[in-house]
Write a protein that holds these residues in place. Structure first.
Motif, PDB file in Angstrom:
ATOM      1  N   ASN A  26      12.502 -33.311 -42.249  1.00 50.70           N
ATOM      2  CA  ASN A  26      12.285 -31.938 -41.561  1.00 50.70           C
ATOM      3  C   ASN A  26      13.035 -30.929 -42.344  1.00 50.70           C
ATOM      4  O   ASN A  26      12.863 -29.606 -41.948  1.00 50.70           O
ATOM      5  CB  ASN A  26      12.764 -31.789 -40.224  1.00 50.70           C
ATOM      6  N   GLY A  64      27.227 -36.333 -38.888  1.00 52.48           N
ATOM      7  CA  GLY A  64      26.568 -37.034 -39.884  1.00 52.48           C
ATOM      8  C   GLY A  64      27.105 -38.425 -40.673  1.00 52.48           C
ATOM      9  O   GLY A  64      26.885 -38.542 -41.603  1.00 52.48           O
ATOM     10  N   LYS A  65      27.626 -39.108 -39.828  1.00 53.29           N
ATOM     11  CA  LYS A  65      28.520 -40.225 -40.233  1.00 53.29           C
ATOM     12  C   LYS A  65      27.720 -41.390 -40.767  1.00 53.29           C
ATOM     13  O   LYS A  65      27.673 -41.882 -41.843  1.00 53.29           O
ATOM     14  CB  LYS A  65      29.428 -40.847 -39.051  1.00 53.29           C
TER      15      LYS A  65
HETATM   16  P1  ATP Z   1      26.603 -40.295 -33.963  1.00 54.15           P
HETATM   17  O1  ATP Z   1      28.024 -40.545 -33.827  1.00 54.15           O
HETATM   18  O2  ATP Z   1      26.019 -39.741 -32.654  1.00 54.15           O
HETATM   19  O3  ATP Z   1      25.617 -41.583 -34.356  1.00 54.15           O
HETATM   20  P2  ATP Z   1      26.412 -39.545 -36.428  1.00 54.15           P
HETATM   21  O4  ATP Z   1      27.634 -38.440 -36.957  1.00 54.15           O
HETATM   22  O5  ATP Z   1      26.325 -40.902 -37.111  1.00 54.15           O
HETATM   23  O6  ATP Z   1      26.169 -39.329 -34.864  1.00 54.15           O
HETATM   24  P3  ATP Z   1      23.833 -38.962 -37.716  1.00 54.15           P
HETATM   25  O7  ATP Z   1      23.163 -39.991 -36.999  1.00 54.15           O
HETATM   26  O8  ATP Z   1      24.253 -38.973 -39.084  1.00 54.15           O
HETATM   27  O9  ATP Z   1      25.276 -38.452 -36.966  1.00 54.15           O
HETATM   28  O10 ATP Z   1      23.022 -37.471 -37.601  1.00 54.15           O
HETATM   29  C1  ATP Z   1      23.298 -36.470 -38.443  1.00 54.15           C
HETATM   30  C2  ATP Z   1      22.215 -35.091 -38.028  1.00 54.15           C
HETATM   31  O11 ATP Z   1      21.189 -35.791 -38.472  1.00 54.15           O
HETATM   32  C3  ATP Z   1      22.039 -35.064 -36.730  1.00 54.15           C
HETATM   33  O12 ATP Z   1      21.802 -33.856 -36.322  1.00 54.15           O
HETATM   34  C4  ATP Z   1      20.816 -35.760 -36.495  1.00 54.15           C
HETATM   35  O13 ATP Z   1      19.942 -34.988 -35.145  1.00 54.15           O
HETATM   36  C5  ATP Z   1      20.025 -35.695 -37.680  1.00 54.15           C
HETATM   37  N1  ATP Z   1      19.060 -36.761 -37.879  1.00 54.15           N
HETATM   38  C6  ATP Z   1      19.553 -38.203 -37.823  1.00 54.15           C
HETATM   39  N2  ATP Z   1      18.515 -39.018 -38.093  1.00 54.15           N
HETATM   40  C7  ATP Z   1      17.579 -38.434 -38.405  1.00 54.15           C
HETATM   41  C8  ATP Z   1      16.261 -38.666 -38.833  1.00 54.15           C
HETATM   42  N3  ATP Z   1      15.593 -39.629 -39.093  1.00 54.15           N
HETATM   43  N4  ATP Z   1      15.396 -37.392 -38.889  1.00 54.15           N
HETATM   44  C9  ATP Z   1      15.862 -36.110 -38.933  1.00 54.15           C
HETATM   45  N5  ATP Z   1      17.011 -35.832 -38.257  1.00 54.15           N
HETATM   46  C10 ATP Z   1      17.966 -36.995 -38.295  1.00 54.15           C
END
Ligand code: ATP
Length: 595
Positions: free
Chosen positions: A368, A395-396
């Protein structure tokens, strides 16, 4: 329109190419068909002659029978006729068996190859692609679209036989009564244009139907994987009505194809009727004027009727072919999906890695386009354990997914042992990276098979050793068939803690140099948690480890903690140093009541 036609021709040509490796069998079946058609065509010829002999006329048959020593002409000819017909039916039956068997085999083999190609492609396509598609729609492509192709593949025997038969009969007709034959085929152009028109409509209707079938598949897979939610909100009736809508729109799409199919038959009958009437009228006049005998007319009408049957079958197959083209389009869409994670043409050799990982100016955005990682810079030493912490959506997971190249960076580079991950072969890279995901993904196989998934050629001793290190051996031995116990689809027959320990055993067996551990969020009972913690500490030893930590109590003992927020690294340090600083980490700890 022309562009669409070109595309369809391209699809048909591609489908046809699937048949070429089997050309020898097809050729053999075509020859068998030609012989059978010739024999069948001889029946009306002989019947016509017998009718003429009954009327007191002499022809080649009387000559042959006389030559063979048969006298008493009409009665000999009448006696010979049933023997001749029965013998022919037996021979044609045998040939038909051979042809059906050979061509069905060709068709079915083609379907096997197509299904295999589709699956091979799917399983290799990138995670971005899998995030985009609906699983159920894909299942429907593998099942319903391929089975539509299968219908046509099954009809291959009819297509080839009918085509050969029409040609053979036409040759026989032309060689004997050329003028009447021309009268018969004047209606052919009308027939062809009707078939063409209907084909177009069938293609559109067929395409719609396959899309609808895909929707049903997508809906079902979504509902089945979320069945608990349906039940807990008691949304059964609501889902009934949602399903009804999709079901009815599929029914409508199907009925549109039925309409076209149903229209074909009467239109073809009309055309063939017209040809027949012309022949009959002209033929009767020829008999009246003495240009033809009654037997000859009967023979010709017999041949025409024999020819219309394969023509009708070709028309029917043609509408099926249109649906197949629509279905194949959806199959080829997957096969042609461009590779997003591209393997280097000449990969650098990675060899057995030490486990140094570096993120250099890394930025990343999903499809996106919204940036979720901004200019990340960090170096992780071999055997170091690093915890990634931060609020949800920081973003982890995205960051660690860049190491095995589940996604490629938008900017900057990820290096393993100093080599850009884009320059090494995916197989060599991923072989050395182990992942223990948050949702323990197990398969509906035995315990042993699930652990072996980590390293397929491991011995039973190694499997047991890994299970022991993962604190799983004990509960496995209590199961009815121990390591041979089936654990149900997705491991439903195990508890959450048991699933985690099996998953850890699998990772221990694969013995990766870099380990990515997404800590499970669901809390377990104290005993289970202690067992898992111990198993994890064994797993982490002697390898570079990334832990995505949700509960901060688990990260107290790691070498370094990386604090992330909104796609950026906001702090790096040990538990104590970060606590002292009093930034985001300290606030997160406070929220989780950790000091
Ligand atoms: P959590 O602790 O909730 O798992 P996180 O820190 O691991 O979160 P990510 O899963 O890396 O976070 O997501 C980071 C950003 O990317 C978020 O804003 C999420 O909405 C977006 N995101 C994650 N996967 C996708 C995808 N496949 N397509 C589009 N956006 C995504």
């Amino acid at each position: 329109m022309i562009k669409a036609q070109k595309k369809e021709k391209g699809i048909a040509r591609r489908l046809f190419r699937f048949l070429t490796p089997q050309w020898k069998v097809i050729l053999l079946a075509t020859i068998v068909s030609a012989v059978a058609s010739g024999l069948e065509a001889s029946i009306p010829v002989v019947v016509g002659m017998v009718i003429d002999i009954l009327g007191g006329k002499e022809n080649i048959m009387t000559e042959i029978l006389n030559h063979l020593g048969f006298g008493e002409m009409p009665s000999s000819a009448v006696n010979i006729l049933p023997i001749y017909i029965l013998t022919l039916i037996a021979i044609v039956g045998l040939l038909s068996y051979t042809r059906t068997y050979l061509l069905s085999m060709v068709g079915e083999k083609t379907v096997v190859v197509i299904r295999e190609r589709l699956f091979r492609r799917l399983i290799r396509l990138s995670l971005s692609y899998h995030n985009r598609i609906k699983k159920g729609d894909f299942i429907s492509r593998v099942l319903s679209d391929v089975s539509t192709v299968q219908d046509t593949a099954n009809s291959l025997k009819d297509i080839i036989h009918s085509a050969v038969m029409v040609i053979v009969i036409l040759i026989v007709m032309f060689s004997r009564y050329w003028f009447l034959t021309i009268l018969t085929i004047v209606t052919f152009p009308i027939l062809v244009s009707i078939i063409n028109r209907l084909s177009e409509r069938m293609r559109t209707a067929g395409r719609n139907l396959q899309v609808k079938l895909g929707e049903i598949g997508a809906y079902l897979s979504e509902i089945l994987s979320g069945i608990r939610i349906v039940k807990s909100f008691t949304r059964e009736t609501y889902e009934d009505s949602r399903f009804k809508k999709i079901n009815i729109s599929t029914f409508r799409a199907r009925m549109k194809t039925v309409k076209v199919e149903a229209l074909l038959r009467p239109l073809m009958e009309l055309c063939s009727g017209l040809g027949m009437v012309l022949v009959f009228w002209f033929g009767c006049r020829s008999v009246m004027s003495g240009d033809m005998t009654t037997g000859m007319l009967m023979e010709f009408i017999g041949l025409v009727m024999l020819m219309y049957q394969p023509i009708r079958s070709l028309g029917r197959v043609n509408t099926m072919l249109q649906r197949t083209i629509a279905a194949s389009e959806r199959i080829f869409e997957v096969i042609d999906e461009p590779e997003e994670i591209i393997e280097p043409e000449i990969p650098e050799r990675l060899g057995k890695i030490k486990g140094r990982v570096e993120f250099r100016n890394v930025s990343f955005a999903y499809d996106n386009g919204r940036k979720v990682l901004h200019n990340i810079n960090i170096e992780i030493e071999p055997y170091e354990s690093v915890a990634l912490v931060g609020p949800s959506g920081a973003g982890k997971s995205t960051l660690v997914n860049l190491i095995p190249r589940f996604y490629d960076v938008s900017d900057g580079s990820v290096l393993v042992d100093g080599i850009d991950v884009r320059n090494v072969s995916l197989n060599e890279l991923r072989r050395q990276i182990g992942i223990v995901p948050q949702e323990m993904i197990l398969y509906g196989m035995t315990v042993k098979e699930n652990i072996l998934y980590g390293r397929l050629n491991a011995t039973m001793d190694e499997v047991i050793e890994s299970a022991k290190a993962a604190n799983a051996h004990e509960f496995i031995m209590k199961m009815p068939q121990q390591y041979d116990t089936q654990i149900g689809e997705g491991g439903v027959l195990l508890s959450g803690g048991e699933r985690q320990r099996l998953s850890i055993a699998r990772a221990i067996l694969s013995n990766p140099c870099i380990l990515i551990l997404d800590e499970a969020t669901s809390s377990l009972d104290v005993e289970s948690e202690a067992l898992i913690k111990e198993a994890l500490s064994r797993l982490i030893k002697n390898r570079t480890t990334f832990i995505i930590a949700h509960r901060l109590s688990t990260v107290v003992n790691v070498d370094r903690i990386v604090v992330m927020d909104k796609g950026r690294i906001v702090d790096i340090g040990t538990h104590n140093s970060l606590l002292r600083k009093g930034g985001l980490y300290a606030r997160l700890c406070k929220a989780q009541l950790i000091s």
